[in-house]
Motif scaffolding. Sequence first.
Motif, PDB file in Angstrom:
ATOM      1  N   ILE A  22       0.820  -1.421  -0.024  1.00 19.58           N
ATOM      2  CA  ILE A  22       0.087  -0.341   0.180  1.00 19.58           C
ATOM      3  C   ILE A  22       0.875   1.297   0.030  1.00 19.58           C
ATOM      4  O   ILE A  22       0.937   1.910  -0.656  1.00 19.58           O
ATOM      5  CB  ILE A  22      -0.999  -0.155   1.337  1.00 19.58           C
ATOM      6  N   ALA A  23       2.103   0.825   0.929  1.00 21.30           N
ATOM      7  CA  ALA A  23       3.141   2.609   0.813  1.00 21.30           C
ATOM      8  C   ALA A  23       3.437   2.864  -0.343  1.00 21.30           C
ATOM      9  O   ALA A  23       2.897   3.498  -1.157  1.00 21.30           O
ATOM     10  CB  ALA A  23       3.851   2.201   2.178  1.00 21.30           C
ATOM     11  N   SER A  24       3.588   1.590  -1.315  1.00 16.85           N
ATOM     12  CA  SER A  24       4.173   1.786  -2.922  1.00 16.85           C
ATOM     13  C   SER A  24       2.724   2.190  -4.047  1.00 16.85           C
ATOM     14  O   SER A  24       3.157   3.254  -4.313  1.00 16.85           O
ATOM     15  CB  SER A  24       4.996   0.536  -3.057  1.00 16.85           C
ATOM     16  N   ALA A  25       2.282   1.277  -3.987  1.00 17.99           N
ATOM     17  CA  ALA A  25       1.073   2.103  -4.378  1.00 17.99           C
ATOM     18  C   ALA A  25       0.506   3.235  -4.090  1.00 17.99           C
ATOM     19  O   ALA A  25      -0.461   3.944  -4.434  1.00 17.99           O
ATOM     20  CB  ALA A  25       0.516   0.915  -4.226  1.00 17.99           C
ATOM     21  N   SER A  26       1.152   4.147  -2.697  1.00 17.16           N
ATOM     22  CA  SER A  26       0.013   5.329  -2.505  1.00 17.16           C
ATOM     23  C   SER A  26       0.913   6.248  -3.262  1.00 17.16           C
ATOM     24  O   SER A  26       0.206   7.401  -3.080  1.00 17.16           O
ATOM     25  CB  SER A  26      -0.122   5.050  -0.945  1.00 17.16           C
ATOM     26  N   THR A  27       1.898   5.933  -3.612  1.00 16.31           N
ATOM     27  CA  THR A  27       2.779   7.153  -4.634  1.00 16.31           C
ATOM     28  C   THR A  27       2.071   6.945  -6.109  1.00 16.31           C
ATOM     29  O   THR A  27       2.727   6.525  -6.610  1.00 16.31           O
ATOM     30  CB  THR A  27       4.562   6.640  -4.753  1.00 16.31           C
ATOM     31  N   PRO A  28       1.724   7.996  -6.635  1.00 17.77           N
ATOM     32  CA  PRO A  28       0.588   8.475  -8.144  1.00 17.77           C
ATOM     33  C   PRO A  28       1.931   8.391  -8.639  1.00 17.77           C
ATOM     34  O   PRO A  28       2.967   9.248  -8.696  1.00 17.77           O
ATOM     35  CB  PRO A  28       0.092   9.436  -7.558  1.00 17.77           C
ATOM     36  N   PRO A  29       0.571   8.279  -9.973  1.00 13.66           N
ATOM     37  CA  PRO A  29       1.813   8.176 -11.382  1.00 13.66           C
ATOM     38  C   PRO A  29       1.922  10.059 -11.609  1.00 13.66           C
ATOM     39  O   PRO A  29       1.220  10.536 -11.142  1.00 13.66           O
ATOM     40  CB  PRO A  29       1.157   7.845 -12.206  1.00 13.66           C
ATOM     41  N   ALA A  30       2.708  10.451 -11.682  1.00 13.24           N
ATOM     42  CA  ALA A  30       2.949  11.805 -12.528  1.00 13.24           C
ATOM     43  C   ALA A  30       2.246  12.816 -13.722  1.00 13.24           C
ATOM     44  O   ALA A  30       1.903  12.033 -14.213  1.00 13.24           O
ATOM     45  CB  ALA A  30       5.016  12.751 -12.437  1.00 13.24           C
ATOM     46  N   PHE A  51      -5.177  -2.390  -5.521  1.00 16.48           N
ATOM     47  CA  PHE A  51      -7.198  -1.738  -5.189  1.00 16.48           C
ATOM     48  C   PHE A  51      -7.953  -0.635  -6.436  1.00 16.48           C
ATOM     49  O   PHE A  51      -7.637  -0.281  -6.853  1.00 16.48           O
ATOM     50  CB  PHE A  51      -7.255  -0.875  -3.531  1.00 16.48           C
ATOM     51  N   ALA A  52      -9.438  -2.010  -6.276  1.00 13.71           N
ATOM     52  CA  ALA A  52      -9.622  -1.257  -7.000  1.00 13.71           C
ATOM     53  C   ALA A  52     -11.623  -0.740  -6.390  1.00 13.71           C
ATOM     54  O   ALA A  52     -11.346  -1.402  -5.532  1.00 13.71           O
ATOM     55  CB  ALA A  52     -10.396  -1.663  -9.032  1.00 13.71           C
ATOM     56  N   PHE A  59     -16.977  -0.953 -12.056  1.00 13.08           N
ATOM     57  CA  PHE A  59     -15.337   0.212 -12.157  1.00 13.08           C
ATOM     58  C   PHE A  59     -15.656   1.655 -11.956  1.00 13.08           C
ATOM     59  O   PHE A  59     -16.021   1.757 -12.839  1.00 13.08           O
ATOM     60  CB  PHE A  59     -14.280  -0.932 -13.031  1.00 13.08           C
ATOM     61  N   ALA A  60     -14.727   1.988 -11.320  1.00  8.75           N
ATOM     62  CA  ALA A  60     -15.191   3.353 -10.605  1.00  8.75           C
ATOM     63  C   ALA A  60     -13.516   3.988 -11.262  1.00  8.75           C
ATOM     64  O   ALA A  60     -13.224   4.794 -12.099  1.00  8.75           O
ATOM     65  CB  ALA A  60     -15.915   3.844  -9.460  1.00  8.75           C
ATOM     66  N   GLU A  61     -12.589   3.280 -10.500  1.00  3.57           N
ATOM     67  CA  GLU A  61     -11.120   3.987 -10.475  1.00  3.57           C
ATOM     68  C   GLU A  61     -10.543   3.167  -9.058  1.00  3.57           C
ATOM     69  O   GLU A  61     -11.013   2.152  -8.914  1.00  3.57           O
ATOM     70  CB  GLU A  61     -11.054   4.819 -10.095  1.00  3.57           C
ATOM     71  N   TYR A  62      -8.583   3.186  -9.919  1.00  7.69           N
ATOM     72  CA  TYR A  62      -8.101   2.694  -8.701  1.00  7.69           C
ATOM     73  C   TYR A  62      -7.524   3.219  -7.568  1.00  7.69           C
ATOM     74  O   TYR A  62      -7.866   4.964  -8.114  1.00  7.69           O
ATOM     75  CB  TYR A  62      -6.380   1.569  -9.826  1.00  7.69           C
ATOM     76  N   ILE A  63      -7.851   2.586  -6.881  1.00 10.82           N
ATOM     77  CA  ILE A  63      -7.356   3.408  -5.492  1.00 10.82           C
ATOM     78  C   ILE A  63      -5.728   3.132  -4.782  1.00 10.82           C
ATOM     79  O   ILE A  63      -5.438   2.204  -4.725  1.00 10.82           O
ATOM     80  CB  ILE A  63      -8.414   3.493  -3.965  1.00 10.82           C
ATOM     81  N   ALA A  64      -5.415   4.295  -3.809  1.00 12.71           N
ATOM     82  CA  ALA A  64      -4.034   4.279  -3.566  1.00 12.71           C
ATOM     83  C   ALA A  64      -4.247   2.970  -2.256  1.00 12.71           C
ATOM     84  O   ALA A  64      -3.258   2.686  -2.183  1.00 12.71           O
ATOM     85  CB  ALA A  64      -3.573   5.682  -3.343  1.00 12.71           C
ATOM     86  N   SER A  76      -8.504   5.776   0.017  1.00 10.93           N
ATOM     87  CA  SER A  76      -7.756   7.988  -0.808  1.00 10.93           C
ATOM     88  C   SER A  76      -7.635   6.904  -1.710  1.00 10.93           C
ATOM     89  O   SER A  76      -7.033   6.362  -2.660  1.00 10.93           O
ATOM     90  CB  SER A  76      -6.331   7.429   0.532  1.00 10.93           C
ATOM     91  N   ARG A  77      -7.910   8.162  -2.543  1.00 15.36           N
ATOM     92  CA  ARG A  77      -8.366   8.287  -4.303  1.00 15.36           C
ATOM     93  C   ARG A  77      -6.586   8.740  -4.842  1.00 15.36           C
ATOM     94  O   ARG A  77      -6.113   9.862  -4.309  1.00 15.36           O
ATOM     95  CB  ARG A  77      -8.883   9.193  -4.708  1.00 15.36           C
ATOM     96  N   TYR A  78      -6.145   8.284  -6.180  1.00 16.05           N
ATOM     97  CA  TYR A  78      -5.694   9.112  -6.552  1.00 16.05           C
ATOM     98  C   TYR A  78      -5.612  10.967  -7.279  1.00 16.05           C
ATOM     99  O   TYR A  78      -6.650  10.340  -6.924  1.00 16.05           O
ATOM    100  CB  TYR A  78      -4.592   8.570  -8.167  1.00 16.05           C
ATOM    101  N   PRO A  79      -4.722  11.552  -6.464  1.00 16.79           N
ATOM    102  CA  PRO A  79      -5.129  12.664  -7.313  1.00 16.79           C
ATOM    103  C   PRO A  79      -5.343  12.927  -8.649  1.00 16.79           C
ATOM    104  O   PRO A  79      -4.797  12.017  -9.641  1.00 16.79           O
ATOM    105  CB  PRO A  79      -3.280  13.862  -7.232  1.00 16.79           C
TER     106      PRO A  79
END
Length: 143
Positions: A22-30, A51-52, A59-64, A76-79
């Motif tokens: 989760i920690a690594s997935a919480s860093t969103p792409p730029a 997580f989605a 399906f709505a979106e991937y989540i952090a 927590s959603r990606y920006p």
Amino acid sequence: MATLTVAGMLTACLLQLGSASIASASTPPAGPTAKAVSQGIIQPPTTEQNFAIYWNGAFAEYIAEVSVSGNTLTVSRYPGAYSIIDRWMAGSAPALTLNIGLLDRAQNKVKTYSFYTPILAKVDIARNGQQTLTIKFLQQSSS
């Protein structure tokens, strides 16, 4: 009683399976990639688990990040996320269920957690634009 047991199992499973990833997935792409990830155009960063979120089964979106405590779901959603979740937050699309899918490295759904009659209680927005949603629900299940 069954709801509390499921909540405990979900929390334990999420902590056990996803705490490191989760920690690594919480860093969103730029940049514009974040919007493409949230719209499902491209896949999120590959980690051990992702997580989605699914709104009324779609399906709505991937989540952090995701966590559950009692009858409260925190997501927590990606920006830059733009999806049906935004319309739900604005009150124009009612949700009967929200599902959280635990995904493997190939983005296949491994497990699904369902939250019935979700009510958006709070939205926190970080400086980087990442939103954390606090969602209350009446009942939950997993499959």
